[in-house]
Design an enzyme around this catalytic site. Structure first.
Site, PDB file in Angstrom:
ATOM      1  N   GLY A 157      50.908  44.159  48.660  1.00  0.00           N
ATOM      2  CA  GLY A 157      51.634  43.388  47.655  1.00  0.00           C
ATOM      3  C   GLY A 157      52.654  42.403  48.151  1.00  0.00           C
ATOM      4  O   GLY A 157      53.184  41.616  47.362  1.00  0.00           O
ATOM      5  N   GLU A 168      49.146  48.641  52.968  1.00  0.00           N
ATOM      6  CA  GLU A 168      47.847  48.036  52.652  1.00  0.00           C
ATOM      7  C   GLU A 168      47.981  46.536  52.385  1.00  0.00           C
ATOM      8  O   GLU A 168      47.609  46.056  51.312  1.00  0.00           O
ATOM      9  CB  GLU A 168      47.257  48.700  51.400  1.00  0.00           C
ATOM     10  CG  GLU A 168      47.099  50.200  51.474  1.00  0.00           C
ATOM     11  CD  GLU A 168      46.725  50.816  50.110  1.00  0.00           C
ATOM     12  OE1 GLU A 168      46.720  50.102  49.089  1.00  0.00           O
ATOM     13  OE2 GLU A 168      46.436  52.018  50.083  1.00  0.00           O
ATOM     14  N   GLY A 202      47.143  42.683  52.174  1.00  0.00           N
ATOM     15  CA  GLY A 202      45.951  41.837  52.184  1.00  0.00           C
ATOM     16  C   GLY A 202      46.366  40.387  52.306  1.00  0.00           C
ATOM     17  O   GLY A 202      46.199  39.737  53.338  1.00  0.00           O
ATOM     18  N   ARG A 203      46.989  39.892  51.231  1.00  0.00           N
ATOM     19  CA  ARG A 203      47.377  38.487  51.169  1.00  0.00           C
ATOM     20  C   ARG A 203      48.299  38.074  52.323  1.00  0.00           C
ATOM     21  O   ARG A 203      48.127  36.990  52.890  1.00  0.00           O
ATOM     22  CB  ARG A 203      48.101  38.234  49.847  1.00  0.00           C
ATOM     23  CG  ARG A 203      48.358  36.778  49.541  1.00  0.00           C
ATOM     24  CD  ARG A 203      49.307  36.625  48.354  1.00  0.00           C
ATOM     25  NE  ARG A 203      49.017  37.487  47.244  1.00  0.00           N
ATOM     26  CZ  ARG A 203      48.308  37.135  46.163  1.00  0.00           C
ATOM     27  NH1 ARG A 203      47.857  35.917  46.044  1.00  0.00           N
ATOM     28  NH2 ARG A 203      48.115  38.005  45.187  1.00  0.00           N
ATOM     29  N   TYR A 257      44.678  32.207  37.287  1.00  0.00           N
ATOM     30  CA  TYR A 257      46.080  32.623  37.189  1.00  0.00           C
ATOM     31  C   TYR A 257      47.030  31.447  37.037  1.00  0.00           C
ATOM     32  O   TYR A 257      48.237  31.619  37.184  1.00  0.00           O
ATOM     33  CB  TYR A 257      46.528  33.369  38.460  1.00  0.00           C
ATOM     34  CG  TYR A 257      45.597  34.426  38.979  1.00  0.00           C
ATOM     35  CD1 TYR A 257      45.397  35.611  38.275  1.00  0.00           C
ATOM     36  CD2 TYR A 257      44.946  34.262  40.193  1.00  0.00           C
ATOM     37  CE1 TYR A 257      44.565  36.593  38.781  1.00  0.00           C
ATOM     38  CE2 TYR A 257      44.113  35.239  40.701  1.00  0.00           C
ATOM     39  CZ  TYR A 257      43.930  36.408  39.983  1.00  0.00           C
ATOM     40  OH  TYR A 257      43.110  37.380  40.492  1.00  0.00           O
ATOM     41  N   CYS A 290      31.441  22.469  34.841  1.00  0.00           N
ATOM     42  CA  CYS A 290      31.578  22.025  33.449  1.00  0.00           C
ATOM     43  C   CYS A 290      32.533  22.913  32.665  1.00  0.00           C
ATOM     44  O   CYS A 290      32.125  23.662  31.763  1.00  0.00           O
ATOM     45  CB  CYS A 290      30.207  22.006  32.788  1.00  0.00           C
ATOM     46  SG  CYS A 290      29.098  20.965  33.714  1.00  0.00           S
ATOM     47  N   GLU A 291      33.791  22.882  33.028  1.00  0.00           N
ATOM     48  CA  GLU A 291      34.841  23.628  32.345  1.00  0.00           C
ATOM     49  C   GLU A 291      36.122  22.827  32.492  1.00  0.00           C
ATOM     50  O   GLU A 291      36.420  22.347  33.594  1.00  0.00           O
ATOM     51  CB  GLU A 291      35.112  24.979  33.036  1.00  0.00           C
ATOM     52  CG  GLU A 291      33.961  25.915  33.090  1.00  0.00           C
ATOM     53  CD  GLU A 291      34.096  27.086  32.133  1.00  0.00           C
ATOM     54  OE1 GLU A 291      35.096  27.185  31.397  1.00  0.00           O
ATOM     55  OE2 GLU A 291      33.157  27.892  32.125  1.00  0.00           O
TER      56      GLU A 291
HETATM   57  N1  LLP Z   1      46.135  47.943  47.761  1.00  0.00           N
HETATM   58  C1  LLP Z   1      45.657  48.019  46.512  1.00  0.00           C
HETATM   59  C2  LLP Z   1      45.403  49.333  45.927  1.00  0.00           C
HETATM   60  C3  LLP Z   1      45.404  46.836  45.787  1.00  0.00           C
HETATM   61  O1  LLP Z   1      44.953  46.914  44.539  1.00  0.00           O
HETATM   62  C4  LLP Z   1      45.657  45.577  46.386  1.00  0.00           C
HETATM   63  C5  LLP Z   1      45.394  44.332  45.663  1.00  0.00           C
HETATM   64  C6  LLP Z   1      46.150  45.558  47.710  1.00  0.00           C
HETATM   65  C7  LLP Z   1      46.386  46.766  48.367  1.00  0.00           C
HETATM   66  C8  LLP Z   1      46.431  44.286  48.434  1.00  0.00           C
HETATM   67  O2  LLP Z   1      47.447  43.560  47.820  1.00  0.00           O
HETATM   68  P1  LLP Z   1      48.034  42.254  48.550  1.00  0.00           P
HETATM   69  O3  LLP Z   1      48.767  42.731  49.768  1.00  0.00           O
HETATM   70  O4  LLP Z   1      46.922  41.364  48.886  1.00  0.00           O
HETATM   71  O5  LLP Z   1      48.949  41.675  47.532  1.00  0.00           O
HETATM   72  N2  LLP Z   1      43.134  38.224  43.068  1.00  0.00           N
HETATM   73  C9  LLP Z   1      44.572  38.219  42.975  1.00  0.00           C
HETATM   74  C10 LLP Z   1      45.196  39.379  43.718  1.00  0.00           C
HETATM   75  C11 LLP Z   1      44.677  40.724  43.247  1.00  0.00           C
HETATM   76  C12 LLP Z   1      45.242  41.870  44.036  1.00  0.00           C
HETATM   77  C13 LLP Z   1      44.549  43.147  43.710  1.00  0.00           C
HETATM   78  N3  LLP Z   1      44.988  44.282  44.457  1.00  0.00           N
HETATM   79  C14 LLP Z   1      45.087  36.875  43.471  1.00  0.00           C
HETATM   80  O6  LLP Z   1      44.289  36.032  43.861  1.00  0.00           O
HETATM   81  O7  LLP Z   1      46.287  36.620  43.439  1.00  0.00           O
END
Ligand code: LLP
Length: 415
Positions: free
Chosen positions: A239, A273, A275-276, A316, A342-343
């Site tokens: 997150g 965890e 990701g981003r 978003y 086409c949106e």
């Molecule tokens: N762990 C769990 C259980 C999650 O559901 C997520 C993301 C992460 C870790 C990784 O979160 P991060 O560190 O990436 O914030 N598609 C959306 C983001 C959806 C995130 C879903 N869960 C976007 O493009 O902003």
């Protein structure tokens, strides 16, 4: 910091110009920087220092095999949400013993495969899932390692679609019900309770929600200890936000320090965890201007990438920076940068001041996370190619989908 910089008036990724990459591989094209990815992973790993920990990269952010493989080589763990992501980790050389499995809807076959491979932990999100996991583990003659994902009811102060830690969200177990559920889990013969998990949302730009959530999780962990349920780890989820425009999210170092300050002398291993924060600023989406279309109301720049390639702006209203690969140096005028789909919602950016001509290359920044992974074939548009740059070398890590591949698996009804 990332490795996307201008040299001699042209945007480069590491030592390669994006013009060269467009010539070699065509557009639209996702381009990733190995050095940036690795740097971001190390930032988390280093920040957690000597405290026992495991960085479990959230595969959903960018699940390209080459990306997973690079992180596996660093010793990364992985956070997965489907058996598909699990198979990707395995193919990429990741260690199943470092995999945590999140998600509210794990199917039986997914549980079975994860049990066979011996994953590190199931992050269980409901009583019904607990029962099913116990039954599946029993049938296989194994014990399933379990954490409960608790929902600490803190406001992550992010976009409602990516906020997950409020009690009205579908995720996790209400923190007030968790104690009871842990007791039930402890009584099930084929489960081994090893931790607590918590993920409150994505693109968080302040530390307070993380800290609040951790206090609640820690309180629960201590209550469990008093009941004789001893945990091995706390999984703090992902997150941590990134800078798309003018946000100033905490750095991984600051995030880790804030967490470790709360944890003080506790014995728990810490799992995170992200990701981003690892992949987001390690990638751009490279696109070419097809047409300029001035109208009475606005100027449109119609580019060859669209919402099917990168849906974040459409879904978003996410603001993502759009920069010219070779700036012309003029003052520019406001353009809506739109795709061919086409949106009306098919835009990458609105009212962007740019000095453009048809044929120019643009880079959509911060597209390394939730870019390709959320792409689709809408409007029968093949998925774009992906390239990894490493110094002055580039590797086509995922070739552009062909129309044959796109339609493979479809059949006509018999005559
Ligand atoms: N762990 C769990 C259980 C999650 O559901 C997520 C993301 C992460 C870790 C990784 O979160 P991060 O560190 O990436 O914030 N598609 C959306 C983001 C959806 C995130 C879903 N869960 C976007 O493009 O902003």
């Amino acid at each position: 910091m990332d490795h996307f910089n201008y040299h001699h008036g042209v945007l480069h990724v590491e030592a390669l110009s994006l013009e060269t990459l467009a010539q070699r591989h065509g557009t639209p094209l996702y381009v990733y920087s190995r050095a940036t990815l690795e740097r971001h992973w190390h930032a988390f790993d280093r920040a957690l220092g000597d405290h026992p920990h495991l960085v479990c990269y959230a595969v959903k952010a960018n699940s390209s095999l080459a990306v997973l493989n690079l992180l596996a080589r660093l010793g990364s763990g992985f956070d997965i949400v489907s058996v598909g992501e699990l198979e990707r980790v395995v193919r990429a050389g990741g260690d199943p013993g470092k995999v945590v499995f999140s998600g509210v809807g794990k199917r039986t076959d997914e549980m079975r495969r994860a049990l066979e491979l011996g994953i590190r932990c199931f992050n269980v999100e409901s009583a019904a899932e607990l029962e099913r996991l116990n039954a599946e583990a029993g049938a296989l003659g194994v014990t399933a390692p379990v954490s409960l994902r608790v929902n600490p009811d803190v406001d992550a102060q992010t976009h409602p679609y990516i906020s997950t830690g409020l009690k009205e969200n579908k995720f996790g177990v209400d923190v007030t019900d968790a104690l009871e559920l842990y007791r039930r889990a402890a009584a099930l013969p084929h489960l081994n309770i090893i931790g607590i998990d918590c993920h409150i949302g994505s693109q968080l730009t302040r530390l307070e929600p993380f800290v609040d959530a951790l206090h609640r999780v820690l309180h629960l962990a201590r209550t469990l200890e008093d009941e004789g349920i001893r945990l091995h780890h706390l999984d703090l989820g992902g997150g941590l936000g990134i800078c798309y425009r003018d946000e100033h999210p905490p750095l991984p170092e600051q995030y880790a320090q804030a967490m470790l300050a709360v944890l003080q002398d506790t014995h728990y291993e810490i799992l995170v965890e992200p990701g981003r924060a690892i992949a987001g600023n390690a990638g751009v989406l490279l696109t070419q201007v097809e047409y300029l279309k001035p109208t009475r109301h606005k100027h449109f720049a119609i580019v060859d990438a669209a919402m099917n390639d990168l849906i974040r702006p459409a879904l978003y209203s996410a603001w993502m920076d759009i920069v010219p690969v070779r700036p012309r140096g003029g003052e520019g005028i406001p353009y809506d940068v739109v795709g061919p789909v086409c949106e009306t919602g098919d835009f990458l950016g609105k009212a962007r001041t740019l000095d453009l001509a048809a044929g120019d290359l643009l880079a959509v920044r911060s597209a390394g996370a939730y870019g390709f992974t959320m792409s689709s074939n809408y409007n029968t548009r093949p998925r774009p190619a992906e390239v990894m740059v490493d110094g002055d070398r580039d590797w086509l890590i995922h070739r552009r989908q062909t129309l044959d591949e796109l339609m493979a698996g479809e059949t006509l009804l018999p005559g």
